[in-house]
Design a protein around this motif. Structure first.
Motif, PDB file in Angstrom:
ATOM      1  N   ALA A   1      -5.309  10.675   1.509  1.00  0.00           N
ATOM      2  CA  ALA A   1      -5.079   9.331   1.781  1.00  0.00           C
ATOM      3  C   ALA A   1      -6.397   8.523   1.586  1.00  0.00           C
ATOM      4  N   SER A   2      -7.442   9.179   1.709  1.00  0.00           N
ATOM      5  CA  SER A   2      -8.756   8.649   1.638  1.00  0.00           C
ATOM      6  C   SER A   2      -9.213   8.316   0.159  1.00  0.00           C
ATOM      7  N   ASP A   3      -8.966   9.263  -0.731  1.00  0.00           N
ATOM      8  CA  ASP A   3      -9.197   9.133  -2.033  1.00  0.00           C
ATOM      9  C   ASP A   3      -8.578   8.007  -2.525  1.00  0.00           C
ATOM     10  N   PHE A   4      -7.349   8.217  -1.998  1.00  0.00           N
ATOM     11  CA  PHE A   4      -6.252   6.856  -2.601  1.00  0.00           C
ATOM     12  C   PHE A   4      -6.736   5.704  -2.034  1.00  0.00           C
ATOM     13  N   LEU A   5      -7.242   5.571  -0.995  1.00  0.00           N
ATOM     14  CA  LEU A   5      -7.804   4.318  -0.615  1.00  0.00           C
ATOM     15  C   LEU A   5      -9.059   3.519  -1.201  1.00  0.00           C
TER      16      LEU A   5
ATOM     17  N   MET B   1       0.903  -1.299  -0.101  1.00  0.00           N
ATOM     18  CA  MET B   1       0.121   0.090  -0.052  1.00  0.00           C
ATOM     19  C   MET B   1       0.752   1.437   0.012  1.00  0.00           C
ATOM     20  N   THR B   2       1.868   1.217   0.916  1.00  0.00           N
ATOM     21  CA  THR B   2       2.862   2.520   0.822  1.00  0.00           C
ATOM     22  C   THR B   2       3.511   2.703  -0.444  1.00  0.00           C
ATOM     23  N   PHE B   3       4.038   1.525  -1.139  1.00  0.00           N
ATOM     24  CA  PHE B   3       4.723   1.541  -2.270  1.00  0.00           C
ATOM     25  C   PHE B   3       3.537   2.208  -3.255  1.00  0.00           C
ATOM     26  N   LEU B   4       2.550   1.838  -3.348  1.00  0.00           N
ATOM     27  CA  LEU B   4       1.613   2.218  -4.466  1.00  0.00           C
ATOM     28  C   LEU B   4       1.367   3.718  -4.101  1.00  0.00           C
ATOM     29  N   ARG B   5       1.016   4.179  -2.904  1.00  0.00           N
ATOM     30  CA  ARG B   5       0.675   5.157  -2.631  1.00  0.00           C
ATOM     31  C   ARG B   5       1.806   6.493  -3.206  1.00  0.00           C
ATOM     32  N   THR B   6       3.017   6.092  -2.601  1.00  0.00           N
ATOM     33  CA  THR B   6       4.376   6.717  -2.734  1.00  0.00           C
ATOM     34  C   THR B   6       4.213   7.004  -4.315  1.00  0.00           C
TER      35      THR B   6
END
Ligand SMILES: Nc1ncnc2c1ncn2[C@@H]1O[C@H](COP(=O)(O)OP(=O)(O)O)[C@@H](O)[C@H]1O
Ligand SMILES: [Mg+2]
Lengths: 426, 251
Positions: B119-123, B98-103
């Motif tokens: 963070a919420s849109d990403f999730l 998850m961290t990888f994808l968001r970064t």
């Protein structure tokens, strides 16, 4: 065997710069420690145990000056509810410390244990240190027992509601501090001890920890960021049946650090974990020296040490697991790894196993390497810039050690500090 | 979209020429497939396009929408729209998926001067895309590709592609190691991304995948060159007769 003259002279030269505190009830313990020290002599570069770390600046009569490092970072553990005990350049600071009373524990200053007749502390002071002199000599710990000027005795009798925090403040550029603490955790009791700060320009610290059957002690330490400081620390821990000791150390900078952990598992089913994460640059030199003795059945020990080194920094790991005869069903694990961020840095490791029981599972591994190119490319191919990708992989490398810290909030704080170190370097 | 001209590539460390003059143009909205025997240079081409170290371009050019890819760092190429689904996705212990994808998503947005995803849109987005690929929450929490099965790794590649919405998708043997169901999931994932503004380069050994991802153009690569180009029927020919005939034909 007579001590070589050079060593004898070096030891005496150091001793003339010291004054033994008024003995009181600890007088004989101090005298004996001094005798031990004179018989061993202070470490020199030729000693096998100091092959990778030059002890010169730790044993010289005077401490080298070390600049006090000012920064605006919140001090480690600053956000946590804790009972604070503060030492400034090795001297207890009552003003800055909290009231030392808390349910489930009694805390006294070392200088008070005689007049207050704290038996357990008198009986522990210098005892584990003396036991820890075999089979390998630890002269700086004997010197500490003989000459420590301050410290606390912590007697844990219940499950503590908050951690006890030992904060070591460095204010004087010429300070040379010797502190000695004794800790006893009674049966079924549980405590967390936090330590943070650079302490002094030169710091010699010793803690003796006695954990009774079923007792638990967590220890998390963050050694201060003052780059020029030097420290030699010893932790001697004896574990009773079904007791637990978990210790983690974070080191960010410091021109010289030698952390020795001497652990004796003396009761069945005891658990001891020691871990460390350190990151350093340039003339950073960091040495973890661990000696774990299994002397009971079905005990578990675990060592996880990770070092990130840059620009010529040096990391040292000497770790030994000794499994005595009869210590069956021992589970011993040891890993020491370094991540070298450039070709100038070096990691010197000496992992050792010595086993005299037949039904044991022990493993050790030591590696040293650079950032994995394939992983780096994978991250970059997803758009992560090189610096950021390198930082992510560096934190990932340290994660196995940081995971040893059970308290999530503290572990997160540690990751933040490590991230800070990475961010400060472009 | 992607324009490769006379591309010659050798290994940096050895005197070994791998690509010997590749010409290839992938138009926006099209799917091009590259087939070819093992060792013909297909993976090398995909690595050179995405900027991996270890290769030296001795001649030729590669451009994405007119921009010279070969001058860019891998992360710049990614931000410009290049995406490579790896033949062997890399395991990264200690870095959460998850961290990888968001970064990655936010780094690309930042590089393009766009706002980062909250963070919420990403999730929300990642949950939706993961669901379509049957990637559960547990897999998203684990370290990148660590302990993933072959099929899970490939689906994870497609998830990254779906999140990053690249312009030019290069898939290197994304079908290898997949059973029929997994292949279907992956193909659906790819097809969902097909649109007019996006080009695809699908490297595969087998016709199988091309049943699900219908190519517009099929190229055959051998010994560092594209030796034949045709329509979807070329893939069928390879499926039936192997590469032997085609190789003989050009020699
Ligand atoms: N890094 C490398 N080191 C040595 N040989 C390589 C390397 N990369 C590719 N090659 C060689 O280049 C040729 C093409 O490989 P590759 O691009 O993987 O082919 P394909 O993907 O078509 O099977 C092979 O002969 C392979 O051994
Ligand atoms: Mg390949």
């Amino acid at each position: 065997m007579a001590l070589p003259q050079v060593k004898q002279d070096a030891t005496e030269a150091r001793l003339t710069a010291l004054t033994m505190p008024e003995g009181g009830c600890l007088g004989s313990a101090r005298d004996e420690a001094l005798r031990r020290l004179r018989a061993m002599g202070l470490p020199s570069r030729r000693d096998e145990y100091w092959k990778y770390t030059r002890p010169d600046t730790l044993v010289s009569p005077d401490a080298a000056r070390a600049a006090v490092f000012h920064n605006d970072e919140t001090p480690m553990f600053g956000a946590f509810d804790r009972l604070r005990i503060v030492f400034v350049d090795g001297v207890f600071d009552a003003e800055a410390s909290d009231d030392l009373t808390m349910e489930g524990v009694r805390i006294d200053r070392l200088e008070d244990i005689c007049c207050k007749d704290i038996h357990w502390a008198k009986d522990l002071y210098g005892v584990l240190e003396a036991r820890g002199q075999k089979p390998v000599e630890r002269p700086l710990a004997a010197l500490n027992t003989a000459y420590a000027t301050d410290g606390v005795a912590i007697h844990v009798t219940g499950k503590l509601s908050k951690p006890i925090s030992l904060s070591y403040v460095h204010k004087d550029e010429a300070s040379d501090a010797i502190l000695h603490h004794v800790i006893r955790v009674e049966s079924g009791a549980e405590a967390t001890i936090l330590e943070n700060g650079p302490a002094a320009s030169r710091f010699n610290k010793c803690i003796e920890i006695d954990i009774a059957d079923g007792g638990t002690l967590h220890h998390v330490r963050a050694q201060g960021r003052d780059h020029e400081r030097r420290a030699a620390t010893h932790m001697f821990t004896r574990l009773g049946r079904e007791s637990v000791y978990k210790s983690f150390t974070l080191t960010v900078n410091g021109v010289l650090t030698r952390n020795e952990q001497v652990i004796e598992l003396t009761g069945d089913d005891a658990v001891a974990h020691v871990a460390g994460a350190c990151v350093g640059d340039g003339d950073f030199h960091h040495d973890d020296t661990v000696f774990i003795t299994h002397d009971a059945v079905n005990c578990e020990s675990r060592q996880v040490f990770k070092k990130v080194l840059r620009n010529g920094a040096t990391g040292v790991f000497q770790g030994k697991i000794l499994v005595k005869e009869g210590a069956q069903k021992t589970d011993g694990y040891q890993i020491s790894q370094s991540l070298l961020l450039d070709g100038d840095s070096q990691f010197l490791a000496k992992p050792e196993l010595e086993i005299y029981a037949d039904d044991v599972a022990c493993s050790h591994g030591s590696t040293s390497g650079a950032i994995d190119d394939t992983a780096l490319f994978y991250l970059r191919s997803r758009g992560v810039p090189e610096k950021k990708a390198t930082d992510m992989l560096t934190l990932a490398f340290l994660a196995e050690a940081v995971q040893e810290v059970e308290d999530r909030a503290i572990a997160e704080d540690i990751v933040t500090r490590l991230q800070g170190w990475l961010d400060r370097r472009s | 979209m992607l324009e490769i001209k006379n591309l010659h590539v050798k290994l940096e460390e050895e005197d070994k020429q791998i690509l010997k003059g590749v010409d290839l143009t992938v138009e926006a909205g099209k799917v091009h497939a590259i087939m070819g025997p093992n060792g013909s240079g297909k993976s090398t081409l995909s690595y050179v396009l995405s900027g991996r170290d270890g290769y030296e371009v001795t001649e030729g050019t590669a451009e994405l929408e007119g921009a010279n890819l070969l001058d860019m760092e891998p992360e710049e190429r990614a931000a410009a729209g290049v995406f490579l689904a790896f033949q062997y996705p890399v395991e990264i212990p200690g870095v959460g998926n998850m961290t990888f994808l968001r970064t990655a998503v936010n780094a690309q947005r930042k590089a393009r001067g766009e706002e980062e995803l909250s963070a919420s849109d990403f999730l929300k987005l990642v949950r939706e895309k993961a669901k379509a690929l049957k990637i559960d929450a547990e897999m998203l929490k684990r370290p990148v590709n660590v302990g993933f099965s072959g099929g899970e790794k490939k689906r994870n590649e497609i998830l990254q592609m779906a999140m990053l919405e690249p312009k030019m998708c290069i898939l290197d043997e994304t079908d290898s190691g997949l059973d029929v169901d997994a292949m279907k999931l992956v193909a659906d994932g790819v097809n969902a991304l097909r649109d007019e503004g996006r080009g695809f380069l699908v490297i595969t050994h087998y016709q199988r995948l091309l049943d699900h991802i219908k190519p517009d153009v099929v190229h055959i690569m051998a010994d560092g060159r594209i030796i034949k180009t045709g329509g979807p029927e070329l893939a069928l020919e390879v499926e039936h007769n192997g590469y032997g005939d085609i190789l003989a034909e050009v020699q």
